[in-house]
Design a protein around this motif. Structure first.
Motif, PDB file in Angstrom:
ATOM      1  N   PHE A 153      20.718   4.836 -80.166  1.00 41.08           N
ATOM      2  CA  PHE A 153      20.368   3.972 -81.285  1.00 41.08           C
ATOM      3  C   PHE A 153      19.838   2.642 -80.768  1.00 41.08           C
ATOM      4  O   PHE A 153      20.076   2.255 -79.616  1.00 41.08           O
ATOM      5  N   ASN A 154      19.103   1.963 -81.645  1.00 45.85           N
ATOM      6  CA  ASN A 154      18.554   0.634 -81.352  1.00 45.85           C
ATOM      7  C   ASN A 154      19.193  -0.403 -82.265  1.00 45.85           C
ATOM      8  O   ASN A 154      19.517  -0.103 -83.417  1.00 45.85           O
ATOM      9  N   LEU A 155      19.338  -1.626 -81.749  1.00 42.42           N
ATOM     10  CA  LEU A 155      19.583  -2.793 -82.590  1.00 42.42           C
ATOM     11  C   LEU A 155      18.230  -3.413 -82.865  1.00 42.42           C
ATOM     12  O   LEU A 155      17.500  -3.777 -81.933  1.00 42.42           O
ATOM     13  N   THR A 156      17.856  -3.518 -84.140  1.00 43.44           N
ATOM     14  CA  THR A 156      16.558  -4.055 -84.525  1.00 43.44           C
ATOM     15  C   THR A 156      16.751  -5.301 -85.382  1.00 43.44           C
ATOM     16  O   THR A 156      17.850  -5.603 -85.842  1.00 43.44           O
TER      17      THR A 156
ATOM     18  N   TYR B 230      17.203  -9.809 -91.056  1.00 44.31           N
ATOM     19  CA  TYR B 230      18.101  -8.674 -91.243  1.00 44.31           C
ATOM     20  C   TYR B 230      18.187  -7.894 -89.933  1.00 44.31           C
ATOM     21  O   TYR B 230      17.161  -7.447 -89.411  1.00 44.31           O
ATOM     22  N   PHE B 231      19.392  -7.755 -89.403  1.00 42.71           N
ATOM     23  CA  PHE B 231      19.597  -6.898 -88.244  1.00 42.71           C
ATOM     24  C   PHE B 231      19.824  -5.468 -88.722  1.00 42.71           C
ATOM     25  O   PHE B 231      20.375  -5.241 -89.805  1.00 42.71           O
ATOM     26  N   GLY B 232      19.396  -4.516 -87.898  1.00 38.99           N
ATOM     27  CA  GLY B 232      19.522  -3.113 -88.278  1.00 38.99           C
ATOM     28  C   GLY B 232      19.984  -2.244 -87.126  1.00 38.99           C
ATOM     29  O   GLY B 232      19.838  -2.605 -85.954  1.00 38.99           O
ATOM     30  N   ILE B 233      20.553  -1.090 -87.463  1.00 42.26           N
ATOM     31  CA  ILE B 233      20.919  -0.065 -86.497  1.00 42.26           C
ATOM     32  C   ILE B 233      20.054   1.158 -86.776  1.00 42.26           C
ATOM     33  O   ILE B 233      20.061   1.689 -87.894  1.00 42.26           O
ATOM     34  N   HIS B 234      19.292   1.591 -85.770  1.00 41.74           N
ATOM     35  CA  HIS B 234      18.395   2.731 -85.924  1.00 41.74           C
ATOM     36  C   HIS B 234      18.912   3.891 -85.084  1.00 41.74           C
ATOM     37  O   HIS B 234      18.833   3.871 -83.854  1.00 41.74           O
ATOM     38  N   ASN B 235      19.451   4.905 -85.742  1.00 44.40           N
ATOM     39  CA  ASN B 235      19.903   6.123 -85.076  1.00 44.40           C
ATOM     40  C   ASN B 235      18.687   6.996 -84.788  1.00 44.40           C
ATOM     41  O   ASN B 235      18.125   7.611 -85.691  1.00 44.40           O
ATOM     42  N   ASN B 236      18.266   7.049 -83.529  1.00 46.04           N
ATOM     43  CA  ASN B 236      17.090   7.830 -83.140  1.00 46.04           C
ATOM     44  C   ASN B 236      17.453   8.880 -82.095  1.00 46.04           C
ATOM     45  O   ASN B 236      16.698   9.153 -81.159  1.00 46.04           O
TER      46      ASN B 236
ATOM     47  N   ALA C 117      10.527  -5.077 -87.296  1.00 47.54           N
ATOM     48  CA  ALA C 117       9.428  -5.088 -86.322  1.00 47.54           C
ATOM     49  C   ALA C 117       9.895  -5.240 -84.884  1.00 47.54           C
ATOM     50  O   ALA C 117       9.149  -4.935 -83.953  1.00 47.54           O
ATOM     51  N   THR C 118      11.119  -5.713 -84.659  1.00 50.01           N
ATOM     52  CA  THR C 118      11.556  -6.053 -83.306  1.00 50.01           C
ATOM     53  C   THR C 118      12.759  -5.225 -82.904  1.00 50.01           C
ATOM     54  O   THR C 118      13.754  -5.167 -83.630  1.00 50.01           O
ATOM     55  N   VAL C 119      12.670  -4.565 -81.735  1.00 51.25           N
ATOM     56  CA  VAL C 119      13.822  -3.888 -81.135  1.00 51.25           C
ATOM     57  C   VAL C 119      14.510  -4.892 -80.214  1.00 51.25           C
ATOM     58  O   VAL C 119      13.936  -5.328 -79.218  1.00 51.25           O
ATOM     59  N   VAL C 120      15.727  -5.264 -80.546  1.00 50.95           N
ATOM     60  CA  VAL C 120      16.468  -6.247 -79.756  1.00 50.95           C
ATOM     61  C   VAL C 120      17.037  -5.600 -78.497  1.00 50.95           C
ATOM     62  O   VAL C 120      16.945  -6.145 -77.396  1.00 50.95           O
TER      63      VAL C 120
ATOM     64  N   ALA D  25      15.062  15.522 -84.575  1.00 48.57           N
ATOM     65  CA  ALA D  25      15.478  14.213 -84.067  1.00 48.57           C
ATOM     66  C   ALA D  25      15.957  13.355 -85.232  1.00 48.57           C
ATOM     67  O   ALA D  25      15.423  13.430 -86.346  1.00 48.57           O
ATOM     68  N   SER D  26      16.975  12.553 -84.995  1.00 51.78           N
ATOM     69  CA  SER D  26      17.511  11.683 -86.047  1.00 51.78           C
ATOM     70  C   SER D  26      16.576  10.502 -86.283  1.00 51.78           C
ATOM     71  O   SER D  26      15.914  10.019 -85.372  1.00 51.78           O
ATOM     72  N   ASN D  27      16.560  10.045 -87.529  1.00 50.41           N
ATOM     73  CA  ASN D  27      15.781   8.850 -87.882  1.00 50.41           C
ATOM     74  C   ASN D  27      16.484   8.161 -89.043  1.00 50.41           C
ATOM     75  O   ASN D  27      15.964   8.042 -90.142  1.00 50.41           O
ATOM     76  N   ALA D  28      17.713   7.703 -88.781  1.00 49.30           N
ATOM     77  CA  ALA D  28      18.546   7.078 -89.817  1.00 49.30           C
ATOM     78  C   ALA D  28      18.681   5.594 -89.521  1.00 49.30           C
ATOM     79  O   ALA D  28      18.989   5.204 -88.396  1.00 49.30           O
ATOM     80  N   ARG D  29      18.477   4.772 -90.540  1.00 54.46           N
ATOM     81  CA  ARG D  29      18.535   3.320 -90.368  1.00 54.46           C
ATOM     82  C   ARG D  29      19.559   2.711 -91.320  1.00 54.46           C
ATOM     83  O   ARG D  29      19.676   3.127 -92.477  1.00 54.46           O
ATOM     84  N   ALA D  30      20.278   1.721 -90.828  1.00 55.46           N
ATOM     85  CA  ALA D  30      21.187   0.928 -91.653  1.00 55.46           C
ATOM     86  C   ALA D  30      20.929  -0.541 -91.358  1.00 55.46           C
ATOM     87  O   ALA D  30      20.400  -0.894 -90.291  1.00 55.46           O
ATOM     88  N   TYR D  31      21.316  -1.409 -92.308  1.00 53.99           N
ATOM     89  CA  TYR D  31      20.964  -2.823 -92.191  1.00 53.99           C
ATOM     90  C   TYR D  31      22.158  -3.711 -92.536  1.00 53.99           C
ATOM     91  O   TYR D  31      22.905  -3.435 -93.480  1.00 53.99           O
ATOM     92  N   PHE D  32      22.319  -4.794 -91.760  1.00 59.70           N
ATOM     93  CA  PHE D  32      23.296  -5.824 -92.077  1.00 59.70           C
ATOM     94  C   PHE D  32      22.797  -6.593 -93.298  1.00 59.70           C
ATOM     95  O   PHE D  32      21.621  -6.531 -93.672  1.00 59.70           O
ATOM     96  N   ARG D  33      23.679  -7.374 -93.913  1.00 61.30           N
ATOM     97  CA  ARG D  33      23.224  -8.296 -94.949  1.00 61.30           C
ATOM     98  C   ARG D  33      22.362  -9.383 -94.318  1.00 61.30           C
ATOM     99  O   ARG D  33      22.363  -9.570 -93.087  1.00 61.30           O
ATOM    100  N   GLY D  34      21.623 -10.140 -95.107  1.00 63.06           N
ATOM    101  CA  GLY D  34      20.714 -11.143 -94.574  1.00 63.06           C
ATOM    102  C   GLY D  34      21.411 -12.302 -93.891  1.00 63.06           C
ATOM    103  O   GLY D  34      22.499 -12.723 -94.303  1.00 63.06           O
ATOM    104  N   MET D  35      20.771 -12.818 -92.850  1.00 63.09           N
ATOM    105  CA  MET D  35      21.258 -13.990 -92.126  1.00 63.09           C
ATOM    106  C   MET D  35      20.214 -15.100 -92.276  1.00 63.09           C
ATOM    107  O   MET D  35      19.040 -14.901 -91.949  1.00 63.09           O
ATOM    108  N   ASN D  36      20.640 -16.247 -92.764  1.00 60.68           N
ATOM    109  CA  ASN D  36      19.736 -17.378 -92.969  1.00 60.68           C
ATOM    110  C   ASN D  36      19.714 -18.200 -91.677  1.00 60.68           C
ATOM    111  O   ASN D  36      20.657 -18.930 -91.375  1.00 60.68           O
TER     112      ASN D  36
END
Length: 502
Positions: free
Chosen positions: A349-352, A393-399, A363-366, A310-321
């Protein structure tokens, strides 16, 4: 840097075709250029510790070894005049390993593209190596199997740049902490050079001195940068009097206020603009795949499934203030691809979202998604409301579950908008530095709002300072060490920032 050249550049253009297996690798003993044959040797499929676990659809590789006669640094590069560059030249990928044939391996360093999106040649520059250790140089055919030429240059040294760097910890829109593993031997200090101008040469930016300390890693603080800007940085060991080579450039992307968009097409922002962990791909009408950026030829990010687990790859956007109660609408596009004649399989995939660019921080799955379309880009939209003010930080989780067909998910056209008015959103432009602070906390007011009051509270909510007027800094030398919150009240509203008093 004080150097002693131990190997002479006497064999340039050497015809030293690598053999087909690890066991018959060509041993390099002299600095120079080496002409390879077609990438047709055996790739160590299924062995652990490789820099990348797969090569091309038909796994092939070229093998070389190098054993340095003393401690020193080595540069290995296909980015030389003998090879055509850009996106239409050779497309190499390089593993630099220790271990033994049959594995397990240790990835010392690796490189795919010297300039992602614009130059597909590969280079490892000034990699520290240890006397008597056998290093394996593995070129694979992930993207290309044509013959090429590479250069190896070894130089003796006793003072070495840091070997490994981590993502910066962004403290505000103007400040960040940088982290790297200690050099061996550990020097007394490090020199850190940073600049908001990517083109500034190493040693020509703002120089910060950082102590090595007693931990396995060292750190340096950057403060007073242009709000929400990008910066580049280099680090070298200062062994007094010997100096190591500069390690870098590495890049930082300070948190931004909304709205924000990124189509991965801006070379001045390294294309990624702070999006980390997925890979960058540039496509055109003649590439494979063709025109797989949103809107046609161009640049996009990609991840892919696994045919073994199973895939478990994560990527992240730059920070949002973000401010407390701010509602963010996140929009992005994805599309599938598989090499013919295979049919793409769905990618899940999830948007986190969370407080750091890390698995633990997300910590949060959007929202969850499954993309099934290879015909065109699919637009995805989700909303998130910030519970408190801070950096998110928003993230993309390839699961994706284990697959039978290797399928790529291309991601492009990120767009984040806010429910705040322009004035409300601009308040997040306020920042404080240095952070941590010892004496005076500087208030950065890039939008020149009229500041009416500044107050500081401790972690228990008790007010410890309150000053009126358009202040640019506030004295905190009398505060105890700890975490505090400074609230800045302006005519347009108020915002709160966290800082650490040392």
């Amino acid at each position: 840097m004080k150097k002693t050249l131990l190997l002479l550049l006497t064999f340039v253009g050497v015809n030293a075709f690598a053999q087909n297996t690890c066991a018959t690798a060509v041993n390099i003993t002299t600095n120079g250029d080496y002409v390879t044959g077609t990438v047709s040797g055996t790739f160590p499929t299924g062995q652990t510790g490789l820099c990348w676990a797969t090569s091309g659809s038909t796994p092939n590789a070229l093998w070389y070894t190098f054993t340095p006669p003393t401690n020193g640094i080595v540069t290995i590069s296909s980015a030389i005049a003998a090879n055509p560059g850009g996106t239409t030249g050779i497309d190499t990928r390089l593993h630099f390993l220790t271990g033994s044939c049959g594995g397990p391996w240790t990835c010392v360093d690796s490189n795919d593209d010297i300039t992602p999106g614009s130059d597909y040649r590969s280079a490892l520059v000034d990699v520290p190596v240890t006397s008597g250790t056998t290093y394996y140089i593995l070129w694979d055919n992930r993207w290309d199997d044509t013959a090429f030429t590479f250069n190896l240059t070894f130089t003796g040294a006793s003072c070495f740049a840091p070997p490994l760097f981590y993502l910066p910890d962004y403290l505000s829109t103007t400040s960040a902490d940088l982290y790297w593993d200690q050099s061996t031997p550990v020097p007394a200090t490090y020199d850190v050079d940073w600049s908001n101008n990517f083109a500034t040469p190493a040693g020509s930016g703002t120089i910060v001195s950082a102590s090595a300390g007693a931990l396995a890693y060292s750190t340096a603080n950057i403060s007073g940068a242009t709000a929400s800007s990008n910066f580049r940085y280099y680090v070298r060991a200062n062994c007094n009097p010997e100096l190591s080579a500069w390690a870098g450039p590495y890049y930082g992307y300070l948190p931004v206020t909304l709205p924000y968009s990124n189509d991965f097409e801006d070379a001045s922002k390294n294309y990624t603009d702070g999006f980390v962990n997925f890979s960058l791909i540039t496509t055109n009408g003649t590439s494979t795949p063709p025109n797989y950026a949103d809107g046609g030829a161009g640049t996009a990010m990609y991840t892919f499934n696994s045919t073994t687990a199973a895939s478990n790859a994560r990527a992240y956007f730059r920070g949002m203030n973000l401010t407390a109660g701010e509602q963010v609408t996140v929009e992005f596009k994805t599309r599938l691809f598989a090499f013919a004649p295979d049919v793409p399989e769905p990618i899940s995939f999830n948007l986190t979202v969370g407080d750091s660019q890390s698995t633990a921080g997300q910590a949060t799955v959007v929202q969850t998604y499954t993309n099934t379309s290879a015909a065109a880009y699919t637009t995805h939209t989700a909303t998130f409301t910030a519970p408190t003010s801070g950096i998110y930080y928003f993230g993309i989780h390839n699961n994706t579950p284990q697959a039978t067909v290797e399928t790529f998910l291309f991601l492009d056209s990120i767009n984040l908008t806010t429910n705040l008015s322009s004035a409300d959103n601009s308040l997040t432009g306020f920042s404080v530095y240095p952070n941590p602070v010892t004496t005076s906390l500087v208030i950065s007011n890039p939008n020149n709002f009229e500041v009416k009051n500044i107050s500081i509270t401790d972690v228990n909510g008790r007010m410890v300072k309150n000053q009126q007027g358009a202040l640019t800094q506030i004295n905190v030398s009398d505060l105890n060490a700890g975490v505090y919150f400074v609230t800045i009240e302006a005519s347009e509203g108020k915002t709160t920032k966290k800082f650490i008093k040392q």
